[in-house]
Design a protein around this motif. Structure first.
Motif, PDB file in Angstrom:
ATOM      1  N   LYS A 326       0.826  -1.214   0.000  1.00 11.88           N
ATOM      2  CA  LYS A 326       0.000   0.000   0.000  1.00 11.88           C
ATOM      3  C   LYS A 326       0.854   1.254   0.000  1.00 11.88           C
ATOM      4  O   LYS A 326       0.448   2.290  -0.533  1.00 11.88           O
ATOM      5  CB  LYS A 326      -0.917  -0.005   1.226  1.00 11.88           C
ATOM      6  CG  LYS A 326      -2.048  -1.010   1.143  1.00 11.88           C
ATOM      7  CD  LYS A 326      -2.781  -1.147   2.453  1.00 11.88           C
ATOM      8  CE  LYS A 326      -3.484   0.127   2.840  1.00 11.88           C
ATOM      9  NZ  LYS A 326      -4.294  -0.047   4.087  1.00 11.88           N
ATOM     10  N   TRP A 327       2.047   1.158   0.588  1.00 11.73           N
ATOM     11  CA  TRP A 327       2.953   2.311   0.579  1.00 11.73           C
ATOM     12  C   TRP A 327       3.810   2.362  -0.676  1.00 11.73           C
ATOM     13  O   TRP A 327       4.002   3.414  -1.274  1.00 11.73           O
ATOM     14  CB  TRP A 327       3.856   2.265   1.813  1.00 11.73           C
ATOM     15  CG  TRP A 327       4.967   3.271   1.757  1.00 11.73           C
ATOM     16  CD1 TRP A 327       4.886   4.620   1.998  1.00 11.73           C
ATOM     17  CD2 TRP A 327       6.327   3.006   1.386  1.00 11.73           C
ATOM     18  NE1 TRP A 327       6.117   5.197   1.811  1.00 11.73           N
ATOM     19  CE2 TRP A 327       7.022   4.236   1.449  1.00 11.73           C
ATOM     20  CE3 TRP A 327       7.031   1.855   1.027  1.00 11.73           C
ATOM     21  CZ2 TRP A 327       8.379   4.335   1.153  1.00 11.73           C
ATOM     22  CZ3 TRP A 327       8.375   1.953   0.732  1.00 11.73           C
ATOM     23  CH2 TRP A 327       9.041   3.181   0.798  1.00 11.73           C
ATOM     24  N   ILE A 346      -6.764   2.252  -0.275  1.00 11.02           N
ATOM     25  CA  ILE A 346      -6.146   3.546  -0.002  1.00 11.02           C
ATOM     26  C   ILE A 346      -7.210   4.628  -0.137  1.00 11.02           C
ATOM     27  O   ILE A 346      -7.536   5.059  -1.249  1.00 11.02           O
ATOM     28  CB  ILE A 346      -4.980   3.824  -0.976  1.00 11.02           C
ATOM     29  CG1 ILE A 346      -3.983   2.654  -0.948  1.00 11.02           C
ATOM     30  CG2 ILE A 346      -4.268   5.119  -0.606  1.00 11.02           C
ATOM     31  CD1 ILE A 346      -2.850   2.793  -1.929  1.00 11.02           C
TER      32      ILE A 346
END
Length: 411
Positions: A326-327, A346
């Motif tokens: 997700k990052w 997100i």
């Protein structure tokens, strides 16, 4: 084992599949196929309604619970526990074959579902029982074929084949008959249960069983070749990554969004993670020489110790790989100038309802968008996140956790 040499058949295979995807997109094969098959399936589903209602006249809380529990035998949570148990009990060949077979079944079944986009039995008048969150998500999918019936035929049939080929010298005719009877009983209960629970019509279950038999027959022909390639082939990990990538593109576009594509992405991610881990640790942890459960080298107490250490570890890896993805993925996409959106993972990348109406759903093949001069402005990053999340889960089962067992003297 894996090496830098690329056999010629691998790029030919990937380019051929890619060419088929391009041709299928340009010719609108999915739409043409759906226009032919869907009306016939819809009529059959409607004609099956009286028989479904006749079965549901036997409604009872015991049957609700019983068939709901039986249906869990081929659910995603079941595979999450069953496949690691096979690996860590020393049956690595069986485990990798079951994992790949289930990923193959999931892709075939869900792709056909979304290609046809035929509805489930109407509710009402049919009573639909969804006792778990997993069943509630299943109810959002299209109907034909029944994935539960297809997967049960393949899983139970392959387990029986493995037992007969591995321990056949210890089995007499009566035991073989018992094995076939148990498989038949399980498939029958699953099929009847899907109808009783209101999840499928007779045509859905019949199609699932028929496709399961075809897939199982095909797998029994090729499974030894696949296992030899997986354990001693060249460029296995890279080829698996390329194949996974192309299969994401090859998935057909349904009439409306369903969770089927998400299931496919998760299964193919697990399969890729397992393959990459096995390539690194085959001789150490996954050869035919590793100890099996109930042997002097792997007692039942040691096996329970493996479960206590392994299950929490793979769940932690799944959580961490999701957080890292997700990052990392948005950063990579922004660096490359790829416009992205997120359906759920997100919040900052979620589109407004008006924007969603202007773009297609997340299950449309990305290659189809590219060859159409990129008419859609954004790409759903959730697909990549989900793939990497479950790839991390698969890798931890076949690589990280066996190393942990060695550290804990559980090997």
């Amino acid at each position: 084992m894996d090496s830098g040499i690329i056999p010629m058949w691998q790029p030919l295979c990937l380019s051929g599949l890619l060419g088929f995807v391009v041709a299928a997109s340009l010719l609108g094969i999915t739409r043409r196929f759906r226009s032919i098959v869907q009306p016939w399936v819809v009529r059959r589903v409607q004609s099956d309604l009286p028989l479904i209602l006749q079965i549901q006249r036997w409604q009872h809380r015991f049957f609700d619970i019983f068939f709901s529990v039986v249906s869990c035998l081929v659910s995603v949570p079941f595979y999450t526990g069953f496949i690691p148990i096979l690996f860590w009990s020393g049956h690595s060949k069986l485990a990798r074959q079951v994992a790949l077979l289930m990923a193959f079944c999931d892709y075939i079944g869900n792709a056909i579902k979304d290609a046809i986009s035929a509805p489930r039995p109407s509710c009402p008048p049919v009573r639909r029982v969804t006792a778990t969150e997993d069943e509630k998500e299943n109810a959002m999918e299209y109907g034909l074929p029944s994935s539960h019936a297809l997967n049960t035929v393949c899983l139970a049939g392959y387990l029986l084949h493995y037992a007969l080929t591995t321990y056949g010298h210890e089995m007499n005719g009566f035991r073989v008959l018992i094995g076939f009877s148990l498989v038949f009983l399980l498939v029958s209960l699953i099929g009847l249960g899907r109808i009783y629970l209101g999840m499928h019509s007779f045509i859905d279950v019949a199609a699932g069983i028929t496709m399961g038999l075809v897939v199982l027959a095909f797998w029994l022909i090729v499974h030894d070749y696949i296992d030899n390639f997986l354990t001693s082939g060249q460029n296995v990990t890279s080829f698996s990554a390329g194949l996974s990538f192309v299969l994401l593109f090859a998935y057909p576009t349904p009439e409306a969004p369903t969770p089927s594509f998400e299931y496919h992405t998760a299964f193919i991610g697990v399969a890729f993670g397992l393959v990459s881990g096995i390539q690194q640790t085959y001789l150490l942890f996954h050869s035919e020489d590793v100890p099996r459960i109930f042997s002097p080298e792997l007692s039942i107490l040691v096996f329970f110790g493996r479960l206590l250490a392994g299950i929490p570890t793979i769940l932690i890896v799944k959580f961490c790989s999701k957080a890292l993805s997700k990052w990392l993925l948005p950063v990579i996409c922004n660096t490359l100038g790829i416009p992205i959106r997120s359906s759920c993972y997100i919040p900052a990348l979620k589109e407004s309802d008006s924007s969603k109406n202007k773009s297609d759903n997340k299950q449309i093949g990305y290659l189809q968008r590219a060859i159409s001069f990129l008419p859609y402005k954004t790409y759903d990053v959730d697909t990549g996140i989900r793939f990497l999340q479950y790839a991390g889960l698969g890798w931890s089962v076949s690589d990280l956790v066996p190393h942990l067992f060695t550290r804990l003297s559980l090997s």
